[in-house]
Design an enzyme around this catalytic site. Structure first.
Site, PDB file in Angstrom:
ATOM      1  N   ASN A 195       0.863  -1.181   0.000  1.00 54.50           N
ATOM      2  CA  ASN A 195       0.000   0.000   0.000  1.00 54.50           C
ATOM      3  C   ASN A 195       0.900   1.232   0.000  1.00 54.50           C
ATOM      4  OD1 ASN A 195      -1.897   1.997   0.348  1.00 54.50           O
ATOM      5  ND2 ASN A 195      -2.369   1.474   2.468  1.00 54.50           N
ATOM      6  N   TRP A 196       1.027   1.841  -1.172  1.00 54.21           N
ATOM      7  CA  TRP A 196       1.941   2.981  -1.320  1.00 54.21           C
ATOM      8  C   TRP A 196       1.395   4.271  -0.731  1.00 54.21           C
ATOM      9  CZ3 TRP A 196       4.218   2.588  -6.987  1.00 54.21           C
ATOM     10  CH2 TRP A 196       5.135   1.525  -7.018  1.00 54.21           C
ATOM     11  N   LYS A 197       0.116   4.267  -0.358  1.00 52.82           N
ATOM     12  CA  LYS A 197      -0.506   5.473   0.195  1.00 52.82           C
ATOM     13  C   LYS A 197      -0.248   6.665  -0.741  1.00 52.82           C
ATOM     14  CE  LYS A 197      -0.284   3.354   4.705  1.00 52.82           C
ATOM     15  NZ  LYS A 197      -0.180   3.515   6.162  1.00 52.82           N
ATOM     16  N   HIS A 222      -9.753   1.129   4.703  1.00 49.86           N
ATOM     17  CA  HIS A 222      -8.496   1.311   5.430  1.00 49.86           C
ATOM     18  C   HIS A 222      -8.717   2.283   6.583  1.00 49.86           C
ATOM     19  CE1 HIS A 222      -4.338   2.505   6.291  1.00 49.86           C
ATOM     20  NE2 HIS A 222      -3.985   1.375   5.692  1.00 49.86           N
ATOM     21  N   GLU A 246      -7.090   4.702   7.680  1.00 48.51           N
ATOM     22  CA  GLU A 246      -6.864   6.114   7.358  1.00 48.51           C
ATOM     23  C   GLU A 246      -8.065   6.705   6.621  1.00 48.51           C
ATOM     24  OE1 GLU A 246      -2.078   5.353   7.192  1.00 48.51           O
ATOM     25  OE2 GLU A 246      -3.173   5.636   5.310  1.00 48.51           O
ATOM     26  N   GLU A 280      -5.636  -4.897  10.343  1.00 51.00           N
ATOM     27  CA  GLU A 280      -4.649  -3.856  10.595  1.00 51.00           C
ATOM     28  C   GLU A 280      -4.961  -3.168  11.918  1.00 51.00           C
ATOM     29  OE1 GLU A 280      -2.551  -2.182   6.814  1.00 51.00           O
ATOM     30  OE2 GLU A 280      -4.449  -1.181   7.130  1.00 51.00           O
ATOM     31  N   GLY A 333       2.148   2.581  10.743  1.00 51.80           N
ATOM     32  CA  GLY A 333       3.027   3.729  10.604  1.00 51.80           C
ATOM     33  C   GLY A 333       3.653   4.202  11.895  1.00 51.80           C
ATOM     34  N   SER A 344       3.216  -2.255  10.195  1.00 51.82           N
ATOM     35  CA  SER A 344       4.678  -2.236  10.346  1.00 51.82           C
ATOM     36  C   SER A 344       5.315  -3.574   9.976  1.00 51.82           C
ATOM     37  CB  SER A 344       5.067  -1.801  11.763  1.00 51.82           C
ATOM     38  OG  SER A 344       4.617  -0.497  12.036  1.00 51.82           O
ATOM     39  N   GLY A 385       2.821  -1.288   4.355  1.00 51.77           N
ATOM     40  CA  GLY A 385       2.850   0.147   4.143  1.00 51.77           C
ATOM     41  C   GLY A 385       4.221   0.642   3.747  1.00 51.77           C
ATOM     42  N   GLY A 386       4.905   1.291   4.684  1.00 52.07           N
ATOM     43  CA  GLY A 386       6.174   1.955   4.387  1.00 52.07           C
ATOM     44  C   GLY A 386       7.214   1.074   3.727  1.00 52.07           C
TER      45      GLY A 386
END
Length: 248
Positions: free
Chosen positions: A9-11, A94, A96, A166, A172, A212, A233-234
């Site tokens: 997930n590149w956001k 999600h 967010e 999640e 994050g 994470s 994610g990151g």
């Protein structure tokens, strides 16, 4: 046999050049894996990524969509638009989106139905906040999200959905649930699916863990009995890190 699925997930990251270069760097390194590889990218990157990933085993997903096919919904993207460029998956619900953009269990349910109607596979996200976990409400919260998100989803369609657990407190933050904690909640999710759909279906549902996930902990997470993949994610922004997770 459930095929593991690793979805990045590149956001809100990467330009077109950066995205295309990413695919060039990883495509040979993830070819031939038994894992389903998905990149969920911003809308502006989806078509260039589709072209860059042609002939590879890399599938593409959007990060959100509207439930209507068209209309006066400024700033939104419809399932028809995603289908038009051959998108395979869409992240729905999600944390967010729930936290910052007003996503509710009801809109999640509408989007899941719309995605399924257009042959797009939902990655359906659920998870609890730190306050909810510390109050001992994790199972209650997640079960409620599952039940409301899947209202009127048929036995046939539910097997097309990937569920992503999640924990909001692990997204994050650098914090992560232990593999055992993650597996425990995912087991409970599977039990909820069993209650809703019966014995024959609950074993088919793929359930990811997100929060994470990185190269250094991917193997331990993926070795848990009920975990079928990761929503990353990151770490999915870094080619070598993402490859390491895929090849856990």
């Amino acid at each position: 046999m459930r095929i593991p699925i690793i979805a990045g997930n590149w956001k809100m990251h990467k330009t077109i050049d950066e995205a295309v270069q990413f695919v060039r760097e990883i495509k040979d390194k993830v070819q031939g894996t038994d894992v389903e590889v998905v990149i969920c990218a911003p809308f502006t990157l989806l078509l260039p990524l589709k072209e860059a990933a042609a002939g590879t085993n890399i599938k593409l997903g959007a990060q959100n969509m509207h439930w209507e096919n068209q209309g006066a919904f400024t700033g939104e993207i419809s399932p028809l638009m995603l289908k038009d460029i051959g998108i395979d998956y869409c992240i729905i619900g999600h944390s967010e989106r729930r936290q910052y953009f007003g996503e509710t269990d009801e809109t999640v349910n509408k989007k899941i139905h719309s995605a399924l109607n257009h042959g797009i596979k939902p990655i359906f996200c659920v998870g609890e906040t730190l306050e909810e976990r510390e109050s001992g409400k994790t199972e209650e919260i997640v079960k409620n999200q599952i039940q409301k998100g899947l209202v009127n989803v048929t036995d046939e369609d539910v097997t097309k959905i990937v569920i992503a657990y999640e924990p909001v407190w692990a997204i994050g933050t650098g914090r992560t649930a232990t593999p055992e904690q993650a597996n425990e909640v995912i087991y409970q999710i599977r039990e909820t699916i069993k209650e809703l759909y019966g014995e024959g279906i609950y074993t088919e549902i793929r359930i990811q863990y997100g929060g994470s996930v990185k190269g250094s902990n991917a193997e331990e997470i993926m070795n848990q009995e009920d975990i079928d993949g990761a929503l990353v994610g990151g770490a999915s922004l870094l080619p070598d890190e993402f490859v390491q997770i895929v090849n856990f």
